[in-house]
Motif scaffolding. Structure first.
Motif, short mmCIF file in Angstrom:
data_model
loop_
_atom_site.label_atom_id
_atom_site.label_comp_id
_atom_site.label_asym_id
_atom_site.label_seq_id
_atom_site.Cartn_x
_atom_site.Cartn_y
_atom_site.Cartn_z
N TYR A 131 0.96 -1.20 -0.13
CA TYR A 131 0.14 -0.14 0.02
C TYR A 131 0.89 1.23 0.03
CZ TYR A 131 -4.15 2.88 1.01
OH TYR A 131 -4.95 3.96 0.86
N ASN A 132 0.72 2.15 -0.85
CA ASN A 132 1.59 3.21 -1.27
C ASN A 132 1.16 4.67 -1.46
OD1 ASN A 132 0.71 2.91 -3.59
ND2 ASN A 132 2.74 2.22 -4.56
N LYS A 133 -0.39 4.95 -0.85
CA LYS A 133 -0.71 6.04 -1.12
C LYS A 133 -0.96 6.78 0.05
CE LYS A 133 -3.87 3.95 -4.57
NZ LYS A 133 -5.26 3.35 -5.10
N VAL A 139 -3.99 9.25 2.03
CA VAL A 139 -4.56 8.79 3.24
C VAL A 139 -4.30 9.82 4.67
CG1 VAL A 139 -2.79 7.21 4.17
CG2 VAL A 139 -4.92 6.68 4.62
N SER A 140 -3.12 10.27 4.31
CA SER A 140 -2.75 11.18 5.38
C SER A 140 -3.79 12.46 5.49
CB SER A 140 -1.31 11.99 5.21
OG SER A 140 -1.11 12.57 4.14
N THR A 165 8.49 5.20 5.23
CA THR A 165 9.34 6.24 5.26
C THR A 165 8.51 7.50 5.48
OG1 THR A 165 11.05 5.27 3.85
CG2 THR A 165 11.41 7.38 4.15
N ASP A 166 7.53 7.89 4.45
CA ASP A 166 6.71 8.94 4.60
C ASP A 166 5.87 9.01 5.89
OD1 ASP A 166 7.48 9.71 2.33
OD2 ASP A 166 5.59 8.85 1.11
N LEU A 225 0.75 8.39 14.28
CA LEU A 225 0.05 7.36 13.48
C LEU A 225 1.01 6.16 13.50
CD1 LEU A 225 -1.74 6.56 11.14
CD2 LEU A 225 -0.15 7.46 9.45
N SER A 226 0.16 4.97 13.60
CA SER A 226 0.93 3.72 13.49
C SER A 226 0.27 2.79 12.31
CB SER A 226 0.89 3.05 14.86
OG SER A 226 1.67 3.38 15.79
N LEU A 227 1.19 1.83 11.71
CA LEU A 227 0.67 1.12 10.70
C LEU A 227 0.65 -0.53 11.13
CD1 LEU A 227 3.01 2.66 7.92
CD2 LEU A 227 0.91 3.49 8.64
#
Length: 614
Positions: free
Chosen positions: A520-522, A526-527, A560-561, A570-572
């Motif tokens: 997932y790279n968007k 999403v931010s 990285t972003d 924010l946590s993933l």
């Protein structure tokens, strides 16, 4: 049991023989050395410091070379390797206590000696049921094998069969359509079988890497991946359970003809004859090439018969291939894929419920399953237990006689029209738990895998379904998933997916994202969305303890972003990590998940599971 799971259970000494063999293969630059080096490049301490998941991957990459080494062991004719492998690859023999293995080995030797005695008598008896042509086949094979073995003795060399001789003998056996059992009986009639000490047997199998032995538990483990490889060594194309499933579709006259061709008593009951054909090691390919058809049938008739067997009997449509051999290869490949698939077809809870109700309706079934799969435990009708042996619901139902299936269906209100086994599996599917077991497939929007695993859903519904499942998981972690408060906060523009109300005006915001694409790279999209949610919460005087983003996986750029962002806490977390944390939480002492553990940028599954286990 999967190789990775077995490695997790064992100490370094118990894994040592296996690691040494893989290390030795790597040192000789195997076919997949580039992929192996990529895995090893993450450590400078060699294979011993690689984690168990990657060791399992490396075994897969070196499987052909490993198989070649096992094939070389067969040149030592006194090794009894054929006999031992035949024991450990049987369905249900992948986990055995030492004393149980010893008993199976002893029984195998006794059984073998009895059959050799009967075979030798058949050679001489005029009243033997063996045809003259079959006796001739046996005598040809025996004479060739005898020459290959004893020509070394005649030349004052150690008696052994070279790889060249072995390949010729195997070709001869194939051309004579000898089953593995017939080969084995003739082999051991030349060189009498001798019972070895069980510790010596275990040591020899451990040294060639085909088994693991836990000293602490006195238990032998054979990995599912190793079983599949050893079947190839023994030229057994499919697992016994799939062979049985196929044979049960054949009429008794055809079963009788197969028995006649391979010296199996035709007076036995139908189900026992099927088990004897499987034990004999009759070639699955040869069976479908020649043995199941009417005498004199042409190629078109054979193709039609095979297609009907697969489509109507096995429920497999559109077999690949235009020629008979290709269709059979396609069927074997299908069975391999089914066996590799870790999914059960119904939920684990559904499997447990099915087993409980089968035991109530058919009280003799526990003993039947125990005997069929040679299991040591007294009560074996437990889902987790059977799945460790790679025994799935369909494998259990395949063993139940038609009249008993009918009784069970009536006792438990299962639909009676159509295929009995498919109706039972549908009845015990337990859709809610089945969805949870397929949580990652929902996250990846993988419609094909969902369909294969018994879930029919529209693609347009997957986003909402992923949100529902994520919400359910957070509830199971003890969080207050506050739908009412969330609806009060949401606007037409800003719609929070999940709100975890911690009390005292503290909340965790959870956003769910499904994605077909890997990684997932968007982040930019999403931010902006998450910052809008954050502003809504802050305007309502709420303290945001954490924002969690749940997705199937994240690209390196996305991570990285996220690390560079200074405006959000924010946590993933990946879908698989969240599900595994949920499973670990169920076994922990906690009533409510300690949310302070959500402190990494990318949530560390191993660290959290370790913390929960304390």
């Amino acid at each position: 049991m999967k190789l990775e799971k077995i490695l997790d259970k064992l100490g370094s000494i118990e894994k040592n023989s296996f690691i040494k063999i893989i290390d030795n293969i790597i040192s000789k630059n195997p076919r997949n050395i580039k992929e192996i080096n990529k895995i090893l490049s993450s450590t400078d301490k060699g294979l011993k410091s690689v984690d168990n998941q990657n060791i399992s991957t490396i075994f897969e990459l070196t499987e052909k070379e490993f198989q070649e080494q096992i094939n070389c062991e067969f040149q030592e004719i006194t090794s009894q390797l054929d006999l031992l492998i035949d024991i450990i690859i049987r369905d249900g023999n992948c986990i055995m206590k030492q004393d149980w293995f010893s008993r199976l080995y002893e029984n195998e030797i006794k059984h073998l000696k009895t059959k050799i005695k009967n075979l030798n008598a058949d050679f001489d008896k005029d009243t033997s049921e063996l045809s003259a042509s079959r006796v001739r086949d046996y005598k040809i094979y025996k004479a060739c094998l005898q020459t290959a073995y004893y020509n070394d003795v005649d030349n004052n060399r150690e008696a052994k069969i070279t790889s060249d001789e072995l390949s010729i003998i195997l070709t001869l056996a194939h051309q004579l359509d000898l089953s593995q059992e017939e080969e084995k009986l003739i082999n051991y009639s030349i060189l009498p079988v001798k019972k070895l000490e069980i510790q010596e047997v275990i040591k020899s199998l451990k040294n060639i890497g085909v088994i693991f032995y836990s000293n602490k538990e006195n238990t032998i483990y054979v990995a599912d991946e190793m079983v599949r490889m050893l079947r190839k060594v023994r030229q057994q194309e499919v697992a016994e359970k799939f062979y049985r499933r196929t044979l049960k579709l054949l009429r008794e006259p055809i079963i009788n003809q197969i028995c006649k061709d391979h010296n199996i008593d035709r007076k036995l009951s139908y189900s026992v004859k099927i088990e004897e054909i499987i034990k004999e090691g009759v070639s699955f390919t040869n069976l479908l090439l020649e043995d199941i058809y009417k005498v004199g049938g042409n190629l078109t008739d054979k193709k039609k018969t095979l297609n009907e067997l697969c489509e109507k009997g096995l429920g497999i449509s559109n077999l690949k291939g235009s020629v008979l051999e290709d269709k059979i290869s396609s069927l074997i490949e299908h069975f391999e894929n089914v066996e590799r698939d870790e999914k059960v077809g119904i939920s684990i809870d559904g499997f447990d419920k099915l087993l409980t109700e089968l035991n109530l309706s058919l009280p003799k079934l526990n003993k039947q399953i125990k005997d069929q799969f040679e299991l040591q435990d007294e009560y074996v009708l437990k889902a987790d237990f059977l799945l460790d042996y790679n025994i799935k619901p369909r494998d259990i139902l395949d063993l139940i006689e038609k009249e008993n299936l009918t009784k069970f269906i009536k006792d438990n209100g299962v639909k009676q029209r159509g295929d009995d086994i498919l109706n039972i599996l549908e009845h015990y599917k337990d859709v809610e738990n089945l969805y949870l077991e397929n949580y990652e497939n929902v996250a990846y929007r993988n419609l094909n895998l969902l369909k294969e695993n018994g879930i029919i859903v529209k693609e347009s519904e997957l986003g909402l379904k992923f949100e529902e499942l994520t919400s359910f998981i957070f509830q199971s972690l003890g969080f207050n998933v506050d739908e009412v408060f969330k609806n009060e906060l949401n606007t037409k523009k800003d719609m929070i997916d999940i709100l975890l109300n911690l009390g005292n005006d503290e909340v965790i915001i959870v956003e769910c994202k499904t994605s077909k694409e890997r990684g997932y790279n968007k982040f930019s999209t999403v931010s902006r969305q998450l910052k809008s949610y954050q502003n809504v919460a802050l305007k309502n005087n709420l303290r945001i303890v954490k924002i969690l983003l749940v997705a199937p996986e994240f690209s390196d750029d996305f991570v990285t972003d996220c690390e560079m962002d200074t405006e959000m806490n924010l946590s993933l977390i990946t879908a698989s990590t969240l599900l595994n944390i949920s499973d670990a939480f169920k076994l922990s002492k906690y009533k409510e998940f300690p949310h302070v553990l959500f402190r990494d940028i990318v949530i560390n599954e191993d660290r959290i599971i370790k913390a929960l286990s304390k």
